[in-house]
Structures are given as C-alpha cells and as structure tokens.
Design a protein around this motif. Structure first.
Motif, PDB file in Angstrom:
ATOM      1  N   LEU A 174      48.031  -0.714  -1.408  1.00 52.83           N
ATOM      2  CA  LEU A 174      46.582  -0.555  -1.268  1.00 52.83           C
ATOM      3  C   LEU A 174      46.135  -1.010   0.112  1.00 52.83           C
ATOM      4  O   LEU A 174      46.402  -2.143   0.519  1.00 52.83           O
ATOM      5  N   HIS A 175      45.454  -0.116   0.837  1.00 47.72           N
ATOM      6  CA  HIS A 175      44.932  -0.453   2.167  1.00 47.72           C
ATOM      7  C   HIS A 175      43.533  -1.038   2.037  1.00 47.72           C
ATOM      8  O   HIS A 175      42.814  -0.763   1.068  1.00 47.72           O
ATOM      9  N   ASP A 176      43.142  -1.868   3.017  1.00 48.38           N
ATOM     10  CA  ASP A 176      41.824  -2.494   2.994  1.00 48.38           C
ATOM     11  C   ASP A 176      40.695  -1.472   2.975  1.00 48.38           C
ATOM     12  O   ASP A 176      39.582  -1.759   2.531  1.00 48.38           O
ATOM     13  N   SER A 177      40.975  -0.256   3.438  1.00 42.02           N
ATOM     14  CA  SER A 177      39.969   0.794   3.458  1.00 42.02           C
ATOM     15  C   SER A 177      39.664   1.326   2.061  1.00 42.02           C
ATOM     16  O   SER A 177      38.657   2.007   1.843  1.00 42.02           O
ATOM     17  N   GLY A 178      40.544   1.049   1.096  1.00 44.72           N
ATOM     18  CA  GLY A 178      40.410   1.579  -0.249  1.00 44.72           C
ATOM     19  C   GLY A 178      41.404   2.679  -0.558  1.00 44.72           C
ATOM     20  O   GLY A 178      41.558   3.080  -1.723  1.00 44.72           O
ATOM     21  N   LEU A 179      42.095   3.183   0.455  1.00 45.21           N
ATOM     22  CA  LEU A 179      43.130   4.193   0.232  1.00 45.21           C
ATOM     23  C   LEU A 179      44.364   3.551  -0.394  1.00 45.21           C
ATOM     24  O   LEU A 179      44.712   2.413  -0.070  1.00 45.21           O
ATOM     25  N   TYR A 180      45.026   4.284  -1.290  1.00 45.71           N
ATOM     26  CA  TYR A 180      46.215   3.728  -1.912  1.00 45.71           C
ATOM     27  C   TYR A 180      47.240   4.825  -2.196  1.00 45.71           C
ATOM     28  O   TYR A 180      46.921   6.005  -2.348  1.00 45.71           O
ATOM     29  N   LEU A 181      48.486   4.384  -2.286  1.00 46.68           N
ATOM     30  CA  LEU A 181      49.608   5.212  -2.721  1.00 46.68           C
ATOM     31  C   LEU A 181      50.332   4.452  -3.826  1.00 46.68           C
ATOM     32  O   LEU A 181      50.412   3.219  -3.787  1.00 46.68           O
ATOM     33  N   GLY A 182      50.872   5.179  -4.785  1.00 48.72           N
ATOM     34  CA  GLY A 182      51.566   4.507  -5.866  1.00 48.72           C
ATOM     35  C   GLY A 182      52.599   5.384  -6.526  1.00 48.72           C
ATOM     36  O   GLY A 182      52.723   6.579  -6.234  1.00 48.72           O
ATOM     37  N   ALA A 183      53.350   4.777  -7.425  1.00 52.62           N
ATOM     38  CA  ALA A 183      54.367   5.511  -8.184  1.00 52.62           C
ATOM     39  C   ALA A 183      54.543   4.838  -9.536  1.00 52.62           C
ATOM     40  O   ALA A 183      54.327   3.627  -9.683  1.00 52.62           O
ATOM     41  N   PHE A 184      54.908   5.637 -10.520  1.00 54.70           N
ATOM     42  CA  PHE A 184      55.172   5.136 -11.875  1.00 54.70           C
ATOM     43  C   PHE A 184      56.440   5.795 -12.382  1.00 54.70           C
ATOM     44  O   PHE A 184      56.620   7.013 -12.239  1.00 54.70           O
ATOM     45  N   ALA A 185      57.323   5.006 -12.990  1.00 58.70           N
ATOM     46  CA  ALA A 185      58.579   5.537 -13.531  1.00 58.70           C
ATOM     47  C   ALA A 185      58.780   5.024 -14.947  1.00 58.70           C
ATOM     48  O   ALA A 185      58.438   3.876 -15.259  1.00 58.70           O
ATOM     49  N   SER A 186      59.336   5.877 -15.811  1.00 55.66           N
ATOM     50  CA  SER A 186      59.620   5.492 -17.193  1.00 55.66           C
ATOM     51  C   SER A 186      60.709   6.391 -17.750  1.00 55.66           C
ATOM     52  O   SER A 186      60.907   7.516 -17.283  1.00 55.66           O
ATOM     53  N   ASN A 187      61.413   5.893 -18.755  1.00 57.33           N
ATOM     54  CA  ASN A 187      62.291   6.772 -19.516  1.00 57.33           C
ATOM     55  C   ASN A 187      61.449   7.615 -20.466  1.00 57.33           C
ATOM     56  O   ASN A 187      60.360   7.205 -20.893  1.00 57.33           O
TER      57      ASN A 187
END
Length: 249
Positions: free
Chosen positions: A66-79
């Motif tokens: 998460l950047h201070d500007s409010g922009l974010y990147l993420g990932a989720f993994a599951s079986n």
C-alpha cells in the motif's frame, strides 16, 4: 473427523508454531510503502457462500503493498477443488485505490482470478475471469457499516455478466470481540454454465485478536440455493459453520 474438528486441530498447530513476539507490517519510508502479509488456515474456503474446496480445509495467503497515495497492489492464494476439474490452486491479483470522501472510506479496484495448472477440457469452459470492485465503509463509534458491488463482464466458467452486491456491519464488543454480519446477492447471466441460479448469501461471525498478531474467527454461513439446484446436487451451497485462524505480519 468433522470439518470443524479438523480446522480446530490446524488452528492449534498454527498457534503453537507461531513466534511469541508479534510481527508488524513492514514500512519502507523511502518509497512511502507499507507491506503486509496475512497467512490463514480455514475449515473451508467460502467465496460468496459457496465452498471452493468441496467442504475441505484451506491454507491461504494474502499479500499487499500500500502506497501513501492510497494506491495498492495485492495477491491472494488458496487451494481449491472443483468437481470434474484438475484445478488445485487459485491465484488472484488485485490493484486499486483507497481514499476518503464525504466521511466515507472508499476502495475502487479490480481483481483478476486465475487457476494455475487448470487444464481446460475439450468443450469445457474457462475458469479465469476479472471483476471491477467498489467498496465503501463508514464508522460510527463502535459500529462500522460496509457495502460493496462487484461486476464481471464474463464471470466464472464463462457464465456471462456477473454482478454481486453486499452490505453488512462490524460491531466492536467488550473483551476485544468483533461481531460481523453480511448479506449479499449474486446475479449470473448464464446460470446453467455457472451451475446455480441467482442466489442470496449471508453470514454472521465473531472474531477476536489473540496474542502475537493472531486472529481467531468463527462464523455461520449460508445461501438460499436448494440442494437440487447446487452444481449438480453437490453440497457446496449448504449452510455451515466455518473456523478461520489468521495472522497479520
């Protein structure tokens, strides 16, 4: 062994293996970034009320920058485990922008759902799909109201336009407990391809932060899908109790 008992065993094992000292999110001041990771063990993997593991436990991991500007990147993994499919993993990529306006916290983003290793059979449908998602929340002392809408031009299994609408609330209680309730509805353009009709889903849960950054949650989840209309009569739409143990890093 019941699903709940199995998950409780996993939860106990994870708690015993967790380090004594709590771990905090990683802050990269030079880049204005906050990095976080949340591993979790659950008695099931429910997505909008439907089991993605055919009622079996799930090991999951969520990552976010998460950047201070409010922009974010993420990932989720599951079986995962789908009947008649060799799909065994789900990997989602997320991106978006969080901001506050009119005293409301907004989250505007997108999610790409993918299933690495899945072999599409002849005449079968593609599993991968994308959604645009808008979330909003507002807090009033101990109560937080939440709402979200997600739209996919071609939902899971190439089932056409998919729209999901959800509302709910979180309530802070004594002893560090949080009570949560959610009510949602999924619309699906090509119901036979997806395997269920349009449906409503709901949940009620209770969670508490424990030592070392660990959170334990237990909830009751359900849908209004009749057994005979649930993906060929599978038990993935049934009401159930689910236990989740997660830890924030």
């Amino acid at each position: 062994m019941t699903r709940l008992a199995c998950a409780a065993g996993l939860a106990m094992a994870a708690a015993l293996l967790a380090p004594v000292a709590a771990s905090a999110q990683i802050r990269v001041e030079a880049l204005g970034l906050t990095l976080g990771a949340t591993p979790a063990l659950a008695s099931d993997y429910l997505f909008r009320g439907l089991s993605q593991t055919r009622n079996r436990p799930a090991a999951q991991l969520t990552l976010e920058a998460l950047h201070d500007s409010g922009l974010y990147l993420g990932a989720f993994a599951s079986n995962v485990s789908f009947a008649g499919s060799d799909a065994r993993q789900e990997l989602d990529l997320l991106a978006g922008y969080r901001f506050t306006a009119l005293d409301i916290a907004w989250d505007l983003g997108g999610v790409l759902y993918s299933y690495p290793g899945y072999t599409r059979p002849a005449g079968g449908y593609r599993f991968d799909y994308a959604e645009a998602v808008l979330k909003a929340s507002r807090s009033f002392d101990a109560v937080t109201l939440l709402g979200s809408v997600a739209v996919s031009p071609d939902y899971f299994g190439q089932s056409g336009l998919g729209v999901y609408l959800e509302g709910g609330l979180d309530v802070a209680l004594p002893l560090g407990l949080t009570a949560s309730g959610r009510l949602g509805h999924q619309w699906i353009e090509r119901e036979p391809r997806f395997g269920t009709p349009d449906y409503a889903t709901w949940s009620a849960s209770l969670s508490r932060a424990l030592a070392a950054g660990v959170t334990l949650a237990i909830g009751y989840y359900g849908t209004d899908i009749a057994r005979g209309r649930c993906a060929g009569g599978q038990k993935i739409c049934d009401d159930r109790v689910m236990l989740v143990l997660s830890r924030n890093f």
